[in-house]
Enzyme design. Structure first.
Site, PDB file in Angstrom:
ATOM      1  N   GLY A 114       0.827  -1.216   0.000  1.00  0.00           N
ATOM      2  CA  GLY A 114       0.000   0.000   0.000  1.00  0.00           C
ATOM      3  C   GLY A 114       0.854   1.254   0.000  1.00  0.00           C
ATOM      4  O   GLY A 114       0.653   2.177  -0.804  1.00  0.00           O
ATOM      5  N   ARG A 138       5.466 -12.967   0.952  1.00  0.00           N
ATOM      6  CA  ARG A 138       4.899 -11.615   0.941  1.00  0.00           C
ATOM      7  C   ARG A 138       5.584 -10.742  -0.129  1.00  0.00           C
ATOM      8  O   ARG A 138       4.959  -9.847  -0.707  1.00  0.00           O
ATOM      9  CB  ARG A 138       5.011 -10.968   2.327  1.00  0.00           C
ATOM     10  CG  ARG A 138       4.038 -11.606   3.334  1.00  0.00           C
ATOM     11  CD  ARG A 138       4.241 -11.053   4.747  1.00  0.00           C
ATOM     12  NE  ARG A 138       3.937  -9.641   4.887  1.00  0.00           N
ATOM     13  CZ  ARG A 138       2.727  -9.127   5.084  1.00  0.00           C
ATOM     14  NH1 ARG A 138       1.678  -9.920   5.172  1.00  0.00           N
ATOM     15  NH2 ARG A 138       2.555  -7.821   5.207  1.00  0.00           N
ATOM     16  N   CYS A 231       1.514   0.330  13.140  1.00  0.00           N
ATOM     17  CA  CYS A 231       0.065   0.327  13.364  1.00  0.00           C
ATOM     18  C   CYS A 231      -0.204  -0.273  14.747  1.00  0.00           C
ATOM     19  O   CYS A 231      -1.049  -1.132  14.912  1.00  0.00           O
ATOM     20  CB  CYS A 231      -0.676  -0.429  12.258  1.00  0.00           C
ATOM     21  SG  CYS A 231      -0.200  -2.160  12.105  1.00  0.00           S
TER      22      CYS A 231
HETATM   23  N1  SAM Z   1       4.226  -1.068   4.383  1.00  0.00           N
HETATM   24  C1  SAM Z   1       3.352  -2.175   4.110  1.00  0.00           C
HETATM   25  C2  SAM Z   1       2.137  -1.673   3.360  1.00  0.00           C
HETATM   26  O1  SAM Z   1       1.829  -0.486   3.441  1.00  0.00           O
HETATM   27  O2  SAM Z   1       1.495  -2.465   2.651  1.00  0.00           O
HETATM   28  C3  SAM Z   1       3.013  -2.934   5.373  1.00  0.00           C
HETATM   29  C4  SAM Z   1       4.241  -3.448   6.063  1.00  0.00           C
HETATM   30  S1  SAM Z   1       3.964  -4.453   7.467  1.00  0.00           S
HETATM   31  C5  SAM Z   1       3.474  -3.301   8.644  1.00  0.00           C
HETATM   32  C6  SAM Z   1       5.579  -4.851   7.941  1.00  0.00           C
HETATM   33  C7  SAM Z   1       6.331  -5.791   7.028  1.00  0.00           C
HETATM   34  O3  SAM Z   1       7.638  -6.018   7.558  1.00  0.00           O
HETATM   35  C8  SAM Z   1       5.683  -7.167   6.879  1.00  0.00           C
HETATM   36  O4  SAM Z   1       5.403  -7.434   5.533  1.00  0.00           O
HETATM   37  C9  SAM Z   1       6.736  -8.135   7.439  1.00  0.00           C
HETATM   38  O5  SAM Z   1       6.803  -9.359   6.718  1.00  0.00           O
HETATM   39  C10 SAM Z   1       8.014  -7.343   7.266  1.00  0.00           C
HETATM   40  N2  SAM Z   1       9.109  -7.823   8.160  1.00  0.00           N
HETATM   41  C11 SAM Z   1       9.061  -8.812   9.063  1.00  0.00           C
HETATM   42  N3  SAM Z   1      10.256  -8.969   9.645  1.00  0.00           N
HETATM   43  C12 SAM Z   1      11.084  -8.090   9.093  1.00  0.00           C
HETATM   44  C13 SAM Z   1      12.459  -7.780   9.278  1.00  0.00           C
HETATM   45  N4  SAM Z   1      13.204  -8.408  10.157  1.00  0.00           N
HETATM   46  N5  SAM Z   1      12.979  -6.802   8.529  1.00  0.00           N
HETATM   47  C14 SAM Z   1      12.211  -6.138   7.627  1.00  0.00           C
HETATM   48  N6  SAM Z   1      10.913  -6.377   7.438  1.00  0.00           N
HETATM   49  C15 SAM Z   1      10.356  -7.337   8.153  1.00  0.00           C
END
Ligand code: SAM
Length: 459
Positions: A114, A138, A231
Site C-alpha cells: 500500500g 509476501r 500500526c
Molecule cells: N508497508 C506495508 C504496506 O503499506 O502495505 C506494510 C508493512 S507491514 C506493517 C511490515 C512488514 O515487515 C511485513 O510485511 C513483514 O513481513 C516485514 N518484516 C518482518 N520482519 C522483518 C524484518 N526483520 N525486517 C524487515 N521487514 C520485516
C-alpha cells in the site's frame, strides 16, 4: 486473557480519554482506498464508479469506504490498479516523507505494498523506488501489487534491511520504515492479531524495529528524511522507539510531522527517553482510522558517509544491448519505448529505470523484479508479459477498449475469449475506460485471453 494486558495498559496511560480514543473492539473496522496517481483520470473514475466514498482526513489521495456491504476488491477498476485498498490511517505516513519525482526512495518493509504504491505515485515514474520485503511469500505479493498498480521504476527486493544497508549505504534521499509491529491497530481488522498479542510480542517487535531503524539510518543519504511508522499503540514500539533512536544518533533530528489530523505523540509513552512528542503524530481508532503512529527524522547534511559492506565490489555494468526481438515488438506496439534501457537476463527482457544504479543489481541482493518485465524470449520469438501492459497498456498501438457497462469486461476478467471490436490482428492491450486490465492476442475477430490464471475472477 492477554487482551487484559493491552486494555489495562491503555486505560492506565490514557485515563479518562480511553473510551473516546479506543472505540469498541467489536465495531466494524474502518475501510478505505487510495487513488493511484499513476493512472491519469483515476480520481474522477473512482468517484463515478458506484462505490460509496467519503474524503479521508489522512491523505489527499485517500477515501473512506462507507458501505460495508460493497466489495471493492472485485471491481474491474481494482484489477486495473485504479486504486489500492488501504485502511484510511495507513495512508497517513507516506505524504510526510515529502517524496518528489526524481527522488531515490527506499521502502524497507513494503509488503503487501500500500505505501509503496503511494510512494510510486509521488515519484510519477521518475527516480527510483526500492521496495523491499523480508518474507519471500509476501515479497511475491508485493511484486504482484506493484505490477497491478502499473509502477515502472521499482526494484523489488526480498532482503534483510542489513544487506541493503551494506550494498547501498547512504544512497537514498527518502526512507520509509513501516515496521513489523505488534499490530494493536489491527485488532478489529484481523482477529488473529488480537489472539497472538502478548507483552513478549511487544518486546520482540520493539527490538526488531530498533534493528530495522539502524539499517534504515545507514541507507539514508546525509540531508535525507526518514519516516518511521507502526500500526500499534505500544510505547516501546512508538514514542519510546524514536526516543531511544535519537539518544543513539546525534546526527538525526526529529522533524515536526506538520500534520493536522489525529493527535500529537504522548509524553508518557517515551519509556524514559527524551524527545519532543508534539512533533510525532498518532491516529487513534476514535479519530476515523484503525490506528497509526508516525515520526519524521532528518539526517544532518554533515553526517559522515556510510561505508559499503556488501560482498565484493559491484561489477562494472556492461552497456546493455537491446534484444532485437524486443526492439521489433516495441517498434510495432510501443514505439515510445523503443529507446528505453532494456536488459536481457535468463531469457527475459526488462525495461530498467534510468535511475537504477549498477550496485543495486551487482551487489548480491535478492532481486524479485527490476523495472518492468517486458516479456520473454523463447524459440526465436518474443512473448510479451502482463507487467508490460499494466504499466504502458494505455499507450499501446493496438487496443481493445472496454467499458464498465460492457459485458465483455467481466468475461475478460474471468479469463474468457472476447469479441474484438476495436483491436486489429496481433497482440493488443485490453483496457476498461482507458485503464489497463491486461492483454490478449487478436485473431479471426476474437481476443485470445492472456490474463495470468492467478488473476482471473472465478466468481
Ligand atoms: N508497508 C506495508 C504496506 O503499506 O502495505 C506494510 C508493512 S507491514 C506493517 C511490515 C512488514 O515487515 C511485513 O510485511 C513483514 O513481513 C516485514 N518484516 C518482518 N520482519 C522483518 C524484518 N526483520 N525486517 C524487515 N521487514 C520485516
Amino acid at each position: 486473557m492477554e487482551l487484559e494486558y493491552f486494555t489495562s495498559r491503555e486505560k492506565e496511560l490514557l485515563g479518562q480519554r480511553y473510551e473516546a480514543l479506543h472505540t469498541p473492539l467489536e465495531a466494524a473496522p474502518a475501510r478505505g482506498l487510495t487513488v493511484n496517481g499513476l493512472r491519469p483520470g483515476a480520481r474522477a473514475a473512482v468517484e463515478g464508479c458506484g462505490l460509496a466514498l467519503a474524503p479521508s482526513p489522512f491523505c489527499p489521495q485517500g477515501c473512506r469506504l462507507t458501505d460495508p456491504a460493497q466489495r471493492p476488491g472485485l471491481h474491474p477498476y481494482h484489477k486495473a490498479g485504479v486504486y489500492y485498498l488501504q485502511e484510511p490511517s495507513a495512508s497517513a505516513p507516506v505524504p510526510l516523507l515529502g517524496v518528489e519525482p526524481g527522488c531515490r526512495v527506499l521502502d524497507l518493509c513494503a509488503a503487501p505494498g500500500g505505501k509503496s504504491s503511494q510512494l510510486a505515485s509521488a515519484l510519477s515514474g521518475q527516480g527510483l523506488l526500492v521496495s523491499n520485503e523480508y518474507d519471500p511469500a509476501r515479497a511475491a505479493v508485493l511484486r504482484g501489487n506493484l505490477e497491478r498498480m502499473g509502477v515502472p521504476n521499482a526494484l523489488v527486493l526480498n532482503e534483510t534491511p542489513d544487506h541493503i544497508a551494506g550494498a547501498l549505504p547512504g544512497f537514498f534521499d527518502r526512507v520509509l520504515v513501516d515496521a513489523p509491529c505488534s499490530g494493536e491497530g489491527m485488532f478489529r481488522k484481523e482477529p488473529q492479531a488480537m489472539a497472538q498479542h502478548n507483552p513478549g510480542l511487544v518486546a520482540q517487535c520493539a527490538r526488531r524495529g530498533a534493528e530495522i531503524l539502524e539499517a534504515a539510518a545507514r541507507c539514508l543519504a546525509p540531508g535525507g528524511r526518514l519516516v518511521y511508522s507502526t500500526c500499534t499503540f505500544a510505547p516501546e514500539e512508538d514514542e519510546g522507539q524514536i526516543g531511544r533512536f535519537l539518544s543513539l544518533h546525534p546526527e538525526f533530528t526529529l522533524e515536526d510531522c506538520g500534520a493536522s489530523f489525529g493527535s500529537p505523540g504522548e509524553e508518557n509513552r517515551l519509556c524514559g527517553y527524551a524527545a519532543d512528542v508534539s512533533r510525532m503524530r498518532r491516529i487513534w481508532p476514535g479519530q476515523g482510522g484503525e490506528g497509526h503512529f508516525m515520526a519524521c527524522l532528518a539526517k544532518s547534511p554533515d553526517a559522515p558517509a556510510e561505508a559499503r559492506s556488501g560482498k565484493g565490489r559491484p561489477k562494472r555494468e556492461k552497456p546493455a544491448k537491446t534484444p532485437p526481438l524486443w526492439a521489433e515488438f516495441a517498434a510495432r506496439y510501443f514505439p515510445a519505448l523503443a529507446g528505453e534501457r532494456a536488459l536481457e537476463a535468463g531469457g527475459r527482457v526488462y525495461i530498467l529505470p534510468p535511475a537504477l544504479p549498477a550496485e543495486a543489481l551487482a551487489g548480491g541482493l535478492r532481486v524479485m523484479r527490476a523495472g518492468v518485465l517486458a516479456g520473454s524470449l523463447s524459440k526465436g520469438r518474443f512473448e510479451p508479459d502482463h507487467h508490460l501492459f499494466m504499466v504502458w497498456g494505455a499507450g499501446c498501438e493496438n487496443r481493445e477498449e472496454l467499458t464498465l457497462a460492457d459485458e465483455r469486461t467481466a468475461a475478460f476478467l474471468r479469463g474468457e475469449e472476447i469479441e474484438a471490436r476495436t483491436a486489429g490482428a496481433g497482440y493488443c492491450a485490453v483496457l476498461v475506460d482507458g485503464f489497463p486490465l491486461g492483454f490478449g492476442k487478436v485473431s479471426g475477430g476474437k481476443v485470445k485471453n492472456h490474463l495470468p490464471k492467478a488473476l482471473r475472477n472465478l466468481k
